[in-house]
Structure formats: structure tokens, C-alpha cells
Design a protein around this motif. Structure first.
Motif, PDB file in Angstrom:
ATOM      1  N   PRO A  15      51.765  60.779  29.894  1.00  0.00           N
ATOM      2  CA  PRO A  15      51.434  59.357  29.873  1.00  0.00           C
ATOM      3  C   PRO A  15      50.678  58.953  31.152  1.00  0.00           C
ATOM      4  CG  PRO A  15      53.716  59.706  29.243  1.00  0.00           C
ATOM      5  CD  PRO A  15      53.220  61.016  29.765  1.00  0.00           C
ATOM      6  N   VAL A  16      49.546  58.285  30.983  1.00  0.00           N
ATOM      7  CA  VAL A  16      48.695  57.907  32.110  1.00  0.00           C
ATOM      8  C   VAL A  16      48.284  56.445  31.989  1.00  0.00           C
ATOM      9  CG1 VAL A  16      46.356  58.173  33.047  1.00  0.00           C
ATOM     10  CG2 VAL A  16      47.797  60.171  32.734  1.00  0.00           C
ATOM     11  N   GLU A  17      48.317  55.738  33.107  1.00  0.00           N
ATOM     12  CA  GLU A  17      47.724  54.408  33.222  1.00  0.00           C
ATOM     13  C   GLU A  17      46.513  54.561  34.128  1.00  0.00           C
ATOM     14  OE1 GLU A  17      48.673  50.051  35.267  1.00  0.00           O
ATOM     15  OE2 GLU A  17      50.271  51.548  35.042  1.00  0.00           O
ATOM     16  N   SER A  18      45.334  54.296  33.593  1.00  0.00           N
ATOM     17  CA  SER A  18      44.110  54.552  34.355  1.00  0.00           C
ATOM     18  C   SER A  18      43.398  53.245  34.698  1.00  0.00           C
ATOM     19  CB  SER A  18      43.165  55.468  33.572  1.00  0.00           C
ATOM     20  OG  SER A  18      42.900  54.923  32.287  1.00  0.00           O
ATOM     21  N   LEU A  19      42.786  53.232  35.879  1.00  0.00           N
ATOM     22  CA  LEU A  19      42.094  52.037  36.359  1.00  0.00           C
ATOM     23  C   LEU A  19      40.810  52.445  37.058  1.00  0.00           C
ATOM     24  CD1 LEU A  19      43.605  48.940  38.096  1.00  0.00           C
ATOM     25  CD2 LEU A  19      41.709  50.136  39.191  1.00  0.00           C
ATOM     26  N   ALA A  20      39.689  51.885  36.618  1.00  0.00           N
ATOM     27  CA  ALA A  20      38.407  52.143  37.257  1.00  0.00           C
ATOM     28  C   ALA A  20      38.156  51.077  38.318  1.00  0.00           C
ATOM     29  CB  ALA A  20      37.279  52.126  36.224  1.00  0.00           C
ATOM     30  N   LEU A  21      37.709  51.518  39.487  1.00  0.00           N
ATOM     31  CA  LEU A  21      37.481  50.621  40.625  1.00  0.00           C
ATOM     32  C   LEU A  21      36.046  50.803  41.102  1.00  0.00           C
ATOM     33  CD1 LEU A  21      38.564  48.753  42.955  1.00  0.00           C
ATOM     34  CD2 LEU A  21      39.175  50.875  44.154  1.00  0.00           C
ATOM     35  N   SER A  22      35.305  49.702  41.183  1.00  0.00           N
ATOM     36  CA  SER A  22      33.918  49.795  41.634  1.00  0.00           C
ATOM     37  C   SER A  22      33.639  48.749  42.692  1.00  0.00           C
ATOM     38  CB  SER A  22      32.953  49.604  40.453  1.00  0.00           C
ATOM     39  OG  SER A  22      31.617  49.844  40.846  1.00  0.00           O
ATOM     40  N   MET A  23      32.758  49.083  43.627  1.00  0.00           N
ATOM     41  CA  MET A  23      32.307  48.126  44.629  1.00  0.00           C
ATOM     42  C   MET A  23      30.809  47.929  44.451  1.00  0.00           C
ATOM     43  SD  MET A  23      32.677  48.209  48.781  1.00  0.00           S
ATOM     44  CE  MET A  23      31.097  48.863  49.275  1.00  0.00           C
ATOM     45  N   GLY A  24      30.386  46.670  44.350  1.00  0.00           N
ATOM     46  CA  GLY A  24      28.965  46.416  44.161  1.00  0.00           C
ATOM     47  C   GLY A  24      28.717  44.975  43.774  1.00  0.00           C
ATOM     48  N   PRO A  25      27.487  44.655  43.397  1.00  0.00           N
ATOM     49  CA  PRO A  25      27.162  43.290  42.961  1.00  0.00           C
ATOM     50  C   PRO A  25      27.800  42.979  41.614  1.00  0.00           C
ATOM     51  CG  PRO A  25      25.292  44.742  42.620  1.00  0.00           C
ATOM     52  CD  PRO A  25      26.321  45.550  43.369  1.00  0.00           C
ATOM     53  N   GLY A  26      27.640  41.750  41.173  1.00  0.00           N
ATOM     54  CA  GLY A  26      28.290  41.306  39.939  1.00  0.00           C
ATOM     55  C   GLY A  26      27.953  42.145  38.725  1.00  0.00           C
ATOM     56  N   ASN A  27      26.704  42.623  38.627  1.00  0.00           N
ATOM     57  CA  ASN A  27      26.334  43.392  37.439  1.00  0.00           C
ATOM     58  C   ASN A  27      26.955  44.780  37.404  1.00  0.00           C
ATOM     59  OD1 ASN A  27      24.827  44.748  39.310  1.00  0.00           O
ATOM     60  ND2 ASN A  27      22.822  44.191  38.467  1.00  0.00           N
ATOM     61  N   ALA A  28      27.692  45.169  38.459  1.00  0.00           N
ATOM     62  CA  ALA A  28      28.410  46.445  38.429  1.00  0.00           C
ATOM     63  C   ALA A  28      29.536  46.416  37.396  1.00  0.00           C
ATOM     64  CB  ALA A  28      28.963  46.770  39.811  1.00  0.00           C
ATOM     65  N   GLU A  29      29.829  45.229  36.859  1.00  0.00           N
ATOM     66  CA  GLU A  29      30.776  45.144  35.743  1.00  0.00           C
ATOM     67  C   GLU A  29      30.360  46.043  34.590  1.00  0.00           C
ATOM     68  OE1 GLU A  29      31.907  41.534  33.950  1.00  0.00           O
ATOM     69  OE2 GLU A  29      32.875  40.705  35.737  1.00  0.00           O
ATOM     70  N   GLN A  30      29.040  46.215  34.419  1.00  0.00           N
ATOM     71  CA  GLN A  30      28.545  47.054  33.323  1.00  0.00           C
ATOM     72  C   GLN A  30      29.053  48.486  33.464  1.00  0.00           C
ATOM     73  OE1 GLN A  30      24.295  46.682  33.547  1.00  0.00           O
ATOM     74  NE2 GLN A  30      24.319  44.460  33.346  1.00  0.00           N
ATOM     75  N   ALA A  31      29.085  48.973  34.690  1.00  0.00           N
ATOM     76  CA  ALA A  31      29.575  50.335  34.919  1.00  0.00           C
ATOM     77  C   ALA A  31      31.048  50.440  34.560  1.00  0.00           C
ATOM     78  CB  ALA A  31      29.355  50.730  36.378  1.00  0.00           C
ATOM     79  N   LEU A  32      31.820  49.420  34.935  1.00  0.00           N
ATOM     80  CA  LEU A  32      33.247  49.434  34.621  1.00  0.00           C
ATOM     81  C   LEU A  32      33.476  49.385  33.113  1.00  0.00           C
ATOM     82  CD1 LEU A  32      34.508  47.000  37.399  1.00  0.00           C
ATOM     83  CD2 LEU A  32      34.974  49.450  37.250  1.00  0.00           C
ATOM     84  N   ARG A  33      32.716  48.550  32.425  1.00  0.00           N
ATOM     85  CA  ARG A  33      32.903  48.443  30.975  1.00  0.00           C
ATOM     86  C   ARG A  33      32.483  49.728  30.270  1.00  0.00           C
ATOM     87  NH1 ARG A  33      34.782  43.589  29.880  1.00  0.00           N
ATOM     88  NH2 ARG A  33      34.200  41.832  31.226  1.00  0.00           N
ATOM     89  N   GLU A  34      31.508  50.423  30.820  1.00  0.00           N
ATOM     90  CA  GLU A  34      31.098  51.688  30.206  1.00  0.00           C
ATOM     91  C   GLU A  34      32.216  52.725  30.280  1.00  0.00           C
ATOM     92  OE1 GLU A  34      27.675  55.161  30.508  1.00  0.00           O
ATOM     93  OE2 GLU A  34      27.269  53.148  31.285  1.00  0.00           O
ATOM     94  N   VAL A  35      32.846  52.877  31.445  1.00  0.00           N
ATOM     95  CA  VAL A  35      33.916  53.872  31.539  1.00  0.00           C
ATOM     96  C   VAL A  35      35.168  53.401  30.795  1.00  0.00           C
ATOM     97  CG1 VAL A  35      33.025  54.824  33.698  1.00  0.00           C
ATOM     98  CG2 VAL A  35      34.751  53.043  33.785  1.00  0.00           C
ATOM     99  N   MET A  36      35.361  52.079  30.700  1.00  0.00           N
ATOM    100  CA  MET A  36      36.481  51.580  29.899  1.00  0.00           C
ATOM    101  C   MET A  36      36.254  51.872  28.418  1.00  0.00           C
ATOM    102  SD  MET A  36      36.995  48.055  32.058  1.00  0.00           S
ATOM    103  CE  MET A  36      38.067  47.187  30.932  1.00  0.00           C
ATOM    104  N   SER A  37      34.984  51.869  27.991  1.00  0.00           N
ATOM    105  CA  SER A  37      34.695  52.178  26.588  1.00  0.00           C
ATOM    106  C   SER A  37      34.949  53.652  26.275  1.00  0.00           C
ATOM    107  CB  SER A  37      33.249  51.817  26.256  1.00  0.00           C
ATOM    108  OG  SER A  37      32.350  52.695  26.901  1.00  0.00           O
TER     109      SER A  37
END
Length: 266
Positions: A53-75
């Protein structure tokens, strides 16, 4: 097991440009993607999650549009995403970035394992992972090629070493950086993309982290790119052409004089 995955949004390789005045990467108007080598860390976390069992969390540092990177790995299957974003962090070098990410991780609470990609394709230094381990006082293993065992209190990995490979047992919490050999990243699914679009991404900035100004941004970065230049590939030379037989001795003497000047012949 709680796994944190630092991921970075980078310009596409062909679109990387540098600001010659500041020595930083120009990100405005460049097509941005998830750092390709971070996707191997994501795949590594997902494979661990297939066994325990794993709880995973992606963490990114960057401008607001870096949300796209987080949503890609969440997908792809990562549970949650956190974006560290503040204008005060702009221009941070690897050391400052590692300290900012470390502060964000402390803010998020307890964790077991941090998995980083080998390096980012824009800076290409491979420093943030080890610096993050140092900032958090974690044991680490670099260039990991395979997860041999993952349990509640330890992880055993195979990694590249000088002259071959080795095995390392790390007590958790710990940090590892992985290379491509850990496994080909899977593609996002339609279901995953739809789920990632609905998820809320937590944002942290200087208000929440309250880091000293002399440890963030350009002013808090001890390393700088002091000069950027384009190398000249042209060579200044002189061609000696001998068209007449009477010129041969003169041409040979001139060539020998050049070779002696360069200390290529006695």
C-alpha cells in the motif's frame, strides 16, 4: 508507505534558451513538459504501489502553469499534487531550490521515501536530489536501477557504482535518485486524466514557508552562471598552393618552418 516525488516542469529540449544577462533559463513562451527523467521516478513509485500500500504525492516548484506537470503525473496514477510557487523563488539555483523543497516537505508532514529523477534536462546538474537529502538529513542512494525490496522500515536497492553495480539497504525515511533502468514509464489513461483534472492541487508559497530572504531566489543562490557565449568553430589558417615545380622547395620550407614553430618537428 508515503512516497514524495519531486517533479519539474522544463522547456522541451529543443526550446531551451538562456538569458545571457542573468545566466538563468528563459521559460517564458517555451513549450513546457514534465522533465522526462522524473517520469522514471513516477514509474518506480507506481511499481512499489503494486506490491505494498502506497500513498504518493508529486511535489513541484515553479510558476503557476507547473500545475500541468503535476496533473500529468497524477493522470499516471500519483495520488496528490503540491505546487510550491512564489515570485520570491525565481532564479533559485540547485542549493536554494533544494532548501525550498525541503521546507515544503517538512510542512507536509511525515513521509517514508523520496524518489527523484537522475537530473533535470534543463540544468543537467543532478544536484537537487542529493542536496535535498542533505537538507533533510536523509540517507540516500543515487543512480538506482532496481528496487529489490520495499518494506515498512527499510528499502533495498540496486544501483550503479564505479566499475559495476552494488546493493544498498536504507532505513526509512530515505531518498533515492533513479535512472532509466528502473522501468519504462507507463502512459496516462483516459480515466486517469479525468480524475487528475478534478483533483485539487495544494499551493505553498513564501507566506506558508517563511524562508529567510538570503536563502531563496537569485540573492540566496551561492552559484551563478557568470558567462554565456557561443564558441567559434571557425579556424584562421593559411593555405599554401604549389602550382609550379619551381615553387615546391619554397612551399616545403614554409611548411617546415610552421611545424617547427608549433614544435611538431625538430
Amino acid at each position: 508507505m508515503k512516497i514524495i516525488l519531486p517533479v519539474k516542469q522544463v522547456p522541451e529540449s529543443g526550446a531551451v534558451r538562456m538569458d545571457e544577462a542573468t545566466g538563468t533559463v528563459i521559460r517564458k513562451d517555451a513549450d513546457a513538459v514534465v522533465n522526462p527523467l522524473d517520469l522514471y521516478a513516477v514509474e518506480c513509485a507506481l511499481r512499489i504501489g503494486e506490491k505494498i500500500p502506497v500513498e504518493s504525492l508529486a511535489l513541484s516548484m515553479g510558476p503557476g502553469n507547473a500545475e500541468q506537470a503535476l496533473r500529468e503525473v497524477m493522470s499516471m496514477g500519483i495520488s496528490d499534487g503540491v505546487l510550491v510557487s512564489d515570485r520570491a523563488y525565481a532564479g533559485s539555483d540547485t542549493w536554494a531550490s533544494a532548501n525550498i523543497l525541503a521546507a515544503a516537505i517538512r510542512k507536509l508532514g511525515a513521509f517514508d521515501l523520496i524518489i527523484c529523477g537522475e537530473r533535470a534536462t534543463d540544468g543537467d546538474t543532478g544536484q537537487v536530489g542529493p542536496e535535498l537529502a542533505a537538507a533533510l538529513h536523509l540517507p540516500m542512494a543515487g543512480y538506482v536501477t532496481e528496487i529489490l525490496e520495499a518494506a515498512g522500515d527499510h528499502i533495498r536497492v540496486r544501483h550503479m557504482a564505479e566499475g559495476g553495480t552494488g546493493e544498498v539497504l536504507l532505513r526509512l525515511p530515505a531518498l533515492i535518485t533513479v535512472v532509466k533502468a528502473v522501468g519504462e514509464p507507463r502512459l496516462p489513461t483516459l480515466k486517469g486524466k479525468m480524475a487528475a483534472r478534478r483533483k485539487e492541487i495544494v499551493r505553498l508559497g513564501q507566506t506558508e514557508l517563511n524562508l529567510p530572504p538570503d536563502r531563496i531566489g537569485l540573492n540566496g543562490s551561492p552559484t551563478r552562471v557568470v558567462k554565456i557565449f557561443h564558441p567559434r568553430l571557425t579556424r584562421s589558417c593559411r593555405m599554401i598552393c604549389t602550382e609550379e615545380e619551381s615553387q615546391r622547395e619554397e612551399s616545403v620550407a614554409e611548411l617546415l618552418a610552421f611545424l617547427r614553430e608549433k614544435e611538431l618537428v625538430q
